[in-house]
Design an enzyme around this catalytic site. Structure first.
Site, mmCIF file in Angstrom:
data_model
loop_
_atom_site.group_PDB
_atom_site.id
_atom_site.type_symbol
_atom_site.label_atom_id
_atom_site.label_comp_id
_atom_site.label_asym_id
_atom_site.label_seq_id
_atom_site.Cartn_x
_atom_site.Cartn_y
_atom_site.Cartn_z
ATOM 1 N N LYS A 162 5.883 16.518 3.301
ATOM 2 C CA LYS A 162 5.966 16.524 1.839
ATOM 3 C C LYS A 162 4.585 16.513 1.205
ATOM 4 C CE LYS A 162 8.529 12.818 1.290
ATOM 5 N NZ LYS A 162 8.823 12.517 2.713
ATOM 6 N N ASN B 288 5.304 9.659 -5.066
ATOM 7 C CA ASN B 288 5.111 8.887 -3.835
ATOM 8 C C ASN B 288 3.642 8.805 -3.430
ATOM 9 O OD1 ASN B 288 6.550 7.419 -1.791
ATOM 10 N ND2 ASN B 288 6.124 9.054 -0.353
ATOM 11 N N HIS C 190 14.132 6.812 8.567
ATOM 12 C CA HIS C 190 14.532 5.724 7.663
ATOM 13 C C HIS C 190 15.994 5.305 7.879
ATOM 14 C CE1 HIS C 190 10.727 6.209 5.716
ATOM 15 N NE2 HIS C 190 11.000 7.443 5.335
#
Length: 323
Positions: A5, A28, A74
Site C-alpha cells: 500500500k 495510515n 491481521h
C-alpha cells in the site's frame, strides 16, 4: 491491499505532483486524513487506509479507490479472511456510478469483487485490463506507457504497483507524460527490497516491511531461483506459514529463523528448504553471510511483525543494515 500500500500510495503522489496537482498524502502514513479534510485547498488527497481504519468508516467516498491484493494478515484481529476482505471493501461502499474502483486483476480473492462504481483492473497477464504488462511494456488504456526496463523498482510486484498507480492517476486526471516521467524517477521506499550492502559479491537486501506471507512471497519471485538466503520470523499474527511453501520451494537456498514464530515456521516449511534456527537477527545475519556465495542474496523479508524483538519494522531493518 494487504501488501505494498505505501509504495503504491507514494507512487500515486509522485505522479500527481509531477502533473502539477497540489497533493496531500496521509491516512495510515503521515498526517491524519481529518487534518487534510479540515485544512482544505488541495487538488488531490491520497490516503493509505488500513483495514483497521476502514472497518469503522461510514461516510468516506473516494472518487478513486484502489484495492491492490488480499492475503492472510491481521487474523489476530479479523476472525476470518472473509471478514478481513469485508473491512477492506468498505473503501468502495459509498462510491457511486460516477466514481472508479481500481482492483488487482490477478488476485483470485478479488475476482468476484462487486462495487457500486466503475470497476477497472490492472494485471500482469490479462491484456484486456485497463492497465497491463505486454511484452515487457507497461500499457495503459491500450497504448504503451513505458518499457519495463525503464522502471527503477525491482520485481513483478512493483510492476503491478506501477500499473495500479498509473491507472488510478489517469482516472484522477493526470496526463500520460507525467505518469511515465514519475514512474521512471521513483526510487522506492526504505525497508522495501533495498540493497543495504554488497560484500564479496553477496547482496544484503532489507525488506523488513515484508510483514506477512503475501508480501514475502511476492518479493521472492523477483530473485533468481536458488540464490536467496532468507531471514524469516517475528510475531506470526495468526498466519498459516504453510502458505509460504510454494514461494520458497526451489527458490530459497536456506532459511534462517528468528523470533517467536520460528518453531511454527520451521514446522510449516519442513522438507521444502534447508532451515537454521537462529533466534536473533544478529545470529541470522552472521550465519547467512557465512553460507552465501558470490551472486547470492541475503534477504530480510520476515513475513512477520517485528514487535517481539524490535520497536517496529523500521528498527528491524535498520539493525539488519547495521549488522
Amino acid at each position: 491491499g494487504s501488501n505494498v500500500k505505501t509504495t503504491t500510495t507514494a507512487l500515486l503522489v509522485e505522479i500527481l505532483r509531477a502533473a502539477g496537482r497540489t497533493t496531500a498524502v496521509g491516512g495510515n502514513i503521515g498526517h491524519p486524513a481529518s487534518d487534510h479534510a479540515l485544512q482544505g485547498g488541495w487538488d488531490a488527497l491520497v490516503w493509505e487506509l488500513s483495514s483497521f481504519q476502514l472497518e469503522g468508516c461510514t461516510t468516506l467516498r473516494p472518487r478513486v479507490g484502489v484495492l491492490l491484493n488480499l492475503s492472510p494478515d491481521h487474523l489476530d484481529r479479523h476472525p476470518t479472511l472473509a471478514a478481513y476482505l469485508a473491512a477492506k471493501t468498505r473503501l468502495f461502499a459509498r462510491q457511486t456510478a460516477d466514481d472508479v474502483a481500481v482492483a488487482g486483476g490477478d488476485d483470485p480473492a478479488l475476482a468476484d469483487l462487486a462495487v457500486p462504481s466503475r470497476l477497472e483492473r490492472f494485471s500482469l497477464v490479462d491484456s484486456s485490463a485497463a492497465a497491463h504488462l505486454a511484452e515487457d511494456t507497461l500499457v495503459l488504456d491500450g497504448a504503451a506507457l513505458l518499457p519495463r526496463a525503464e522502471l527503477p523498482l525491482l520485481g513483478d510486484h512493483n510492476v503491478a504497483n506501477a500499473l495500479a498507480a498509473a491507472l488510478a492517476a489517469s482516472r484522477m486526471g493526470a496526463d500520460r507524460e507525467s505518469i511515465a516521467r514519475a514512474l521512471r524517477t521513483f526510487k522506492g521506499l526504505p525497508h522495501r527490497h533495498r540493497v543495504v550492502a554488497t560484500v564479496a559479491g553477496v547482496r544484503f537486501v532489507d525488506d523488513s516491511k515484508g510483514t506477512n506471507i503475501g508480501a514475502t512471497a511476492a518479493g521472492l519471485a523477483g530473485y533468481p531461483a536458488g540464490t536467496i538466503h532468507l531471514i524469516l520470523g517475528g510475531l506470526g499474527k495468526g498466519q498459516d506459514f504453510a502458505e509460504l511453501r510454494p514461494a520458497v520451494a526451489g527458490r530459497v537456498a536456506r532459511a534462517y529463523l528468528i523470533g517467536e514464530a520460528a518453531d511454527q515456521i520451521a514446522g510449516a516449511l519442513a522438507g521444502v528448504v534447508a532451515i537454521e534456527r537462529c533466534g536473533t537477527l544478529d545470529e541470522a545475519v552472521a550465519r547467512a553471510a557465512a553460507q552465501a556465495k558470490h551472486g547470492d542474496t541475503v534477504l530480510l523479508s520476515p513475513a512477520c511483525a517485528s514487535f517481539d524483538q524490535f520497536r517496529d519494522y523500521g528498527h528491524r531493518g535498520d539493525e539488519f543494515a547495521r549488522l
